[in-house]
Enzyme design. Structure first.
Site, PDB file in Angstrom:
ATOM      1  N   ASP A  37       0.867  -1.164   0.000  1.00 22.90           N
ATOM      2  CA  ASP A  37       0.000   0.000   0.000  1.00 22.90           C
ATOM      3  C   ASP A  37       0.919   1.233   0.000  1.00 22.90           C
ATOM      4  O   ASP A  37       2.124   1.112   0.263  1.00 22.90           O
ATOM      5  CB  ASP A  37      -0.884  -0.049   1.253  1.00 22.90           C
ATOM      6  CG  ASP A  37      -1.728   1.198   1.421  1.00 22.90           C
ATOM      7  OD1 ASP A  37      -2.262   1.697   0.419  1.00 22.90           O
ATOM      8  OD2 ASP A  37      -1.830   1.688   2.559  1.00 22.90           O
ATOM      9  N   PHE A  38       0.358   2.417  -0.267  1.00 19.77           N
ATOM     10  CA  PHE A  38       1.192   3.623  -0.262  1.00 19.77           C
ATOM     11  C   PHE A  38       1.004   4.430   1.022  1.00 19.77           C
ATOM     12  O   PHE A  38       1.868   4.439   1.891  1.00 19.77           O
ATOM     13  CB  PHE A  38       0.908   4.494  -1.491  1.00 19.77           C
ATOM     14  CG  PHE A  38       1.801   5.702  -1.563  1.00 19.77           C
ATOM     15  CD1 PHE A  38       3.108   5.582  -2.000  1.00 19.77           C
ATOM     16  CD2 PHE A  38       1.357   6.946  -1.162  1.00 19.77           C
ATOM     17  CE1 PHE A  38       3.959   6.688  -2.045  1.00 19.77           C
ATOM     18  CE2 PHE A  38       2.178   8.062  -1.205  1.00 19.77           C
ATOM     19  CZ  PHE A  38       3.484   7.930  -1.642  1.00 19.77           C
ATOM     20  N   ASP A  39      -0.139   5.096   1.178  1.00 26.67           N
ATOM     21  CA  ASP A  39      -0.365   5.955   2.346  1.00 26.67           C
ATOM     22  C   ASP A  39      -0.392   5.135   3.637  1.00 26.67           C
ATOM     23  O   ASP A  39      -1.134   4.162   3.755  1.00 26.67           O
ATOM     24  CB  ASP A  39      -1.696   6.703   2.194  1.00 26.67           C
ATOM     25  CG  ASP A  39      -1.630   7.758   1.112  1.00 26.67           C
ATOM     26  OD1 ASP A  39      -1.070   8.840   1.367  1.00 26.67           O
ATOM     27  OD2 ASP A  39      -2.136   7.495  -0.003  1.00 26.67           O
ATOM     28  N   ASP A 212      -1.779  -0.856   5.917  1.00 28.66           N
ATOM     29  CA  ASP A 212      -2.067  -0.249   7.220  1.00 28.66           C
ATOM     30  C   ASP A 212      -3.543  -0.009   7.483  1.00 28.66           C
ATOM     31  O   ASP A 212      -3.919   0.371   8.591  1.00 28.66           O
ATOM     32  CB  ASP A 212      -1.358   1.107   7.332  1.00 28.66           C
ATOM     33  CG  ASP A 212      -2.038   2.162   6.467  1.00 28.66           C
ATOM     34  OD1 ASP A 212      -2.186   1.929   5.239  1.00 28.66           O
ATOM     35  OD2 ASP A 212      -2.439   3.194   7.001  1.00 28.66           O
TER      36      ASP A 212
END
Length: 275
Positions: A37-39, A212
């Site tokens: 994932d990124f954020d 997350d």
């Protein structure tokens, strides 16, 4: 003898040993996919979603891992172009944006899910309406194929923003995805992180997923389903801790990492095992 590794075939009962998991990965590293994932995973969450940057060491670690594994893929709620900019043209990485409504393979052109394209005008109108009707403090992020309603800088608005967003989604026949102090409104198109992961790992020998937020639990479930169908498949689910959704995500994961900053160190420490 040490206890056997629990590598994602079922809900973990005891913490997984990271070093042993990487050692198990080494035997099939060329057939392993690493998903991020990124954020909140590669980059810390910021009050301004346009200002986030990958944590130190993360990009260097991914660049070093890319030649060793079968594929590295970023699977995010962000548009592909945003991911491309933030990753600085990192070579050999696949990008899946907007929960898979967009994708780009190894720096190639961005491809949009055809079923989502007719919804672009609706999303634009929804973003304009949100800016007009939601109170000051709510941040409206227009992403072409989705609209994200944030209340991170005004937590007291959370209930109001969510009620408004869900009502608009019902009115327009759209779908919603809850997240960390954000409500994402999306087209009624069957694409999510779990579907992306399920398709990519169909013929892989192993995969790790780092995430997350609650949308990442679908990705964890896809790895577990693949492992259940093939006992030889090695799947590892990693949660990145946070104060909002961290407990729920950690409960569904095999490992927990303290922060995006710690992820850079974690990946760097994996390199000797995989080489």
């Amino acid at each position: 003898m040490p206890p056997p590794l629990n590598l994602g075939n079922q809900q973990p009962k005891t913490p997984l040993d990271a070093d042993r998991a990487w050692q198990a990965t080494a035997s099939r590293v060329g057939d392993t996919v690493l998903f991020f994932d990124f954020d909140g995973t590669l980059a810390p969450v910021d009050d301004d979603p346009t200002a986030v940057l990958p944590a130190p060491k993360v990009l260097a670690a991914i660049e070093a891992l890319a030649p060793l594994v079968r594929r590295i893929a970023i699977v995010s709620a962000r548009p592909v172009e945003f991911l491309r900019d933030q990753l600085g043209g990192l070579a050999g990485v696949d990008l899946y944006g907007l929960y898979g409504l967009e994708h780009s393979h190894s720096g190639g052109e961005t491809v949009t899910e055809p079923a989502a394209l007719p919804w672009v005008p609706t999303m634009r109108e929804l973003a304009d309406l949100a800016r007009a009707e939601l109170p000051a403090g709510a941040l409206v992020e227009f992403k072409r194929l989705s609209v994200a309603l944030h209340w991170r800088t005004a937590p007291q608005l959370g209930a109001q923003v969510q009620e408004w967003g869900r009502a608009q989604a019902d009115r327009l026949g759209l779908r919603v995805q809850a997240g960390r102090m954000v409500l994402e409104i999306k087209p009624p198109v069957d694409r999510d992180k779990g579907m992306v992961i399920g398709e990519v790992v169909r013929d892989a020998g192993g995969a790790w997923y780092f995430g997350d937020d609650v949308s990442d639990i679908k990705a964890f479930a896809a790895l577990r389903a693949r492992a259940a169908a093939d006992p030889e498949f090695l799947g590892v689910c990693v949660a990145v801790a946070n104060p909002e959704t961290g407990h729920e995500v950690a409960e569904a994961a095999d490992l927990t990492i303290d922060s995006p900053a710690a992820l850079g160190d974690f990946l760097t420490e994996a390199l000797p095992h995989l080489r």
